[in-house]
Design a protein around this motif. Structure first.
Motif, mmCIF file in Angstrom:
data_model
loop_
_atom_site.group_PDB
_atom_site.id
_atom_site.type_symbol
_atom_site.label_atom_id
_atom_site.label_comp_id
_atom_site.label_asym_id
_atom_site.label_seq_id
_atom_site.Cartn_x
_atom_site.Cartn_y
_atom_site.Cartn_z
ATOM 1 N N ASN A 9 72.704 10.526 -25.169
ATOM 2 C CA ASN A 9 71.883 9.362 -25.846
ATOM 3 C C ASN A 9 72.535 9.059 -27.277
ATOM 4 N N TYR A 10 73.450 9.866 -27.776
ATOM 5 C CA TYR A 10 73.778 9.534 -29.187
ATOM 6 C C TYR A 10 74.670 8.422 -29.082
ATOM 7 N N TRP A 11 75.502 8.222 -27.961
ATOM 8 C CA TRP A 11 76.349 7.174 -27.975
ATOM 9 C C TRP A 11 75.935 5.911 -27.005
ATOM 10 N N PHE A 12 74.586 6.136 -26.466
ATOM 11 C CA PHE A 12 73.795 5.192 -25.756
ATOM 12 C C PHE A 12 73.841 3.839 -26.285
ATOM 13 N N PRO A 13 73.125 3.544 -27.598
ATOM 14 C CA PRO A 13 73.151 2.440 -28.332
ATOM 15 C C PRO A 13 74.365 1.264 -28.582
ATOM 16 N N TYR A 14 75.609 2.210 -28.105
ATOM 17 C CA TYR A 14 76.914 1.303 -28.305
ATOM 18 C C TYR A 14 77.379 1.144 -26.959
ATOM 19 N N GLY A 15 76.745 1.308 -25.825
ATOM 20 C CA GLY A 15 77.149 0.729 -24.532
ATOM 21 C C GLY A 15 77.419 2.123 -23.679
ATOM 22 N N TYR A 16 77.647 3.139 -24.035
ATOM 23 C CA TYR A 16 78.137 4.202 -23.301
ATOM 24 C C TYR A 16 76.957 4.919 -22.472
ATOM 25 N N ARG A 17 77.318 5.241 -21.223
ATOM 26 C CA ARG A 17 76.593 5.800 -20.492
ATOM 27 C C ARG A 17 77.125 7.190 -20.060
ATOM 28 N N GLY A 18 76.257 8.209 -19.973
ATOM 29 C CA GLY A 18 76.850 9.397 -19.646
ATOM 30 C C GLY A 18 76.521 9.966 -18.291
ATOM 31 N N PHE A 19 77.545 10.797 -18.013
ATOM 32 C CA PHE A 19 77.567 11.597 -16.557
ATOM 33 C C PHE A 19 77.559 13.038 -16.761
ATOM 34 N N THR A 20 76.756 13.949 -16.009
ATOM 35 C CA THR A 20 76.615 15.397 -16.409
ATOM 36 C C THR A 20 76.381 16.197 -15.196
ATOM 37 N N ASN A 21 76.796 17.339 -15.395
ATOM 38 C CA ASN A 21 76.436 18.318 -14.141
ATOM 39 C C ASN A 21 77.603 18.174 -12.953
ATOM 40 N N PHE A 22 78.759 17.920 -13.404
ATOM 41 C CA PHE A 22 79.750 17.761 -12.307
ATOM 42 C C PHE A 22 80.297 19.162 -12.306
ATOM 43 N N CYS A 23 80.401 19.745 -11.286
ATOM 44 C CA CYS A 23 80.945 21.171 -11.065
ATOM 45 C C CYS A 23 82.417 20.860 -10.757
ATOM 46 N N HIS A 24 82.869 19.940 -10.000
ATOM 47 C CA HIS A 24 84.252 19.663 -9.685
ATOM 48 C C HIS A 24 84.408 18.267 -9.182
ATOM 49 N N ILE A 25 85.471 17.794 -9.249
ATOM 50 C CA ILE A 25 85.797 16.246 -8.849
ATOM 51 C C ILE A 25 86.935 16.461 -7.617
ATOM 52 N N THR A 26 86.606 15.987 -6.643
ATOM 53 C CA THR A 26 87.838 16.174 -5.657
ATOM 54 C C THR A 26 88.399 14.560 -5.240
ATOM 55 N N TYR A 27 89.694 14.609 -5.312
ATOM 56 C CA TYR A 27 90.339 13.387 -4.739
ATOM 57 C C TYR A 27 91.050 13.735 -3.620
ATOM 58 N N PRO A 28 90.774 13.025 -2.347
ATOM 59 C CA PRO A 28 91.619 13.097 -1.201
ATOM 60 C C PRO A 28 93.121 12.885 -1.386
ATOM 61 N N LEU A 29 94.123 13.547 -1.129
ATOM 62 C CA LEU A 29 95.604 13.319 -1.342
ATOM 63 C C LEU A 29 96.113 12.457 -0.821
ATOM 64 N N HIS A 30 95.523 12.005 0.401
ATOM 65 C CA HIS A 30 96.239 10.813 1.208
ATOM 66 C C HIS A 30 96.100 9.598 0.550
ATOM 67 N N VAL A 31 95.045 9.281 -0.488
ATOM 68 C CA VAL A 31 94.991 7.960 -0.776
ATOM 69 C C VAL A 31 95.654 7.904 -2.177
ATOM 70 N N LEU A 32 96.069 8.815 -2.675
ATOM 71 C CA LEU A 32 96.854 8.828 -3.765
ATOM 72 C C LEU A 32 98.405 8.423 -3.606
ATOM 73 N N PRO A 33 99.098 7.536 -4.502
ATOM 74 C CA PRO A 33 100.390 7.019 -4.306
ATOM 75 C C PRO A 33 101.391 8.133 -4.443
#
Length: 146
Positions: A122-146
């Protein structure tokens, strides 16, 4: 007081010392990590505020990158470490840094992304930033990456 970009080794050292003392990590590990970024990261800028000619009381690291999406290049700025000396947290130091930051973003960046600890929610919220939290990991399928 005014916000400027660190340009001398003494200014970078002052910012490094401030970051190392203000974050609740192991002092030496954090000092080594941030020191590595200050010495090696391409397109890194450090905004600082000093209360006298040699004392850094506020600092923020920002990183410039190019993000390509569908063959369109976008200038992206990552907002990273932001610290104000505890004795100056009620001063105008943070406002001066944010003013310099937003001037920089207006002139140099299409997109900005903040990287912050949970305590900054919420510190940056007044400036238009939105937060995301509690991601344990992010996965990208390799077949869609160039």
């Amino acid at each position: 007081m005014e916000a400027t970009y660190a340009s001398t080794s003494d200014e970078f050292e002052g910012a490094l010392e401030l970051f190392s003392k203000c974050f609740p990590n192991n002092y030496f590990e954090l000092r080594n990590l941030i020191g590595f970024h200050l010495n090696n990261a391409p397109n890194l800028h450090c905004i600082i505020v000093k209360d006298q000619p040699s004392t850094v009381i506020g600092a923020m690291l920002i990183y410039d990158r190019i993000l390509s999406y569908c063959k369109i290049d976008c200038n992206v700025t990552g907002l990273s470490y932001f610290a104000i000396h505890p004795k100056h947290q009620n001063d105008s130091a943070s406002q001066l840094i944010k003013k310099k930051l937003f001037e920089y973003l207006d002139n140099n960046s299409d997109i900005s992304v903040g990287i912050a600890r949970k305590v900054m929610d919420n510190y940056w919220f007044p400036y238009g930033y939105r937060g995301f939290t509690n991601f344990c990991h992010i996965t990208y399928p390799l077949h869609v990456l160039p």
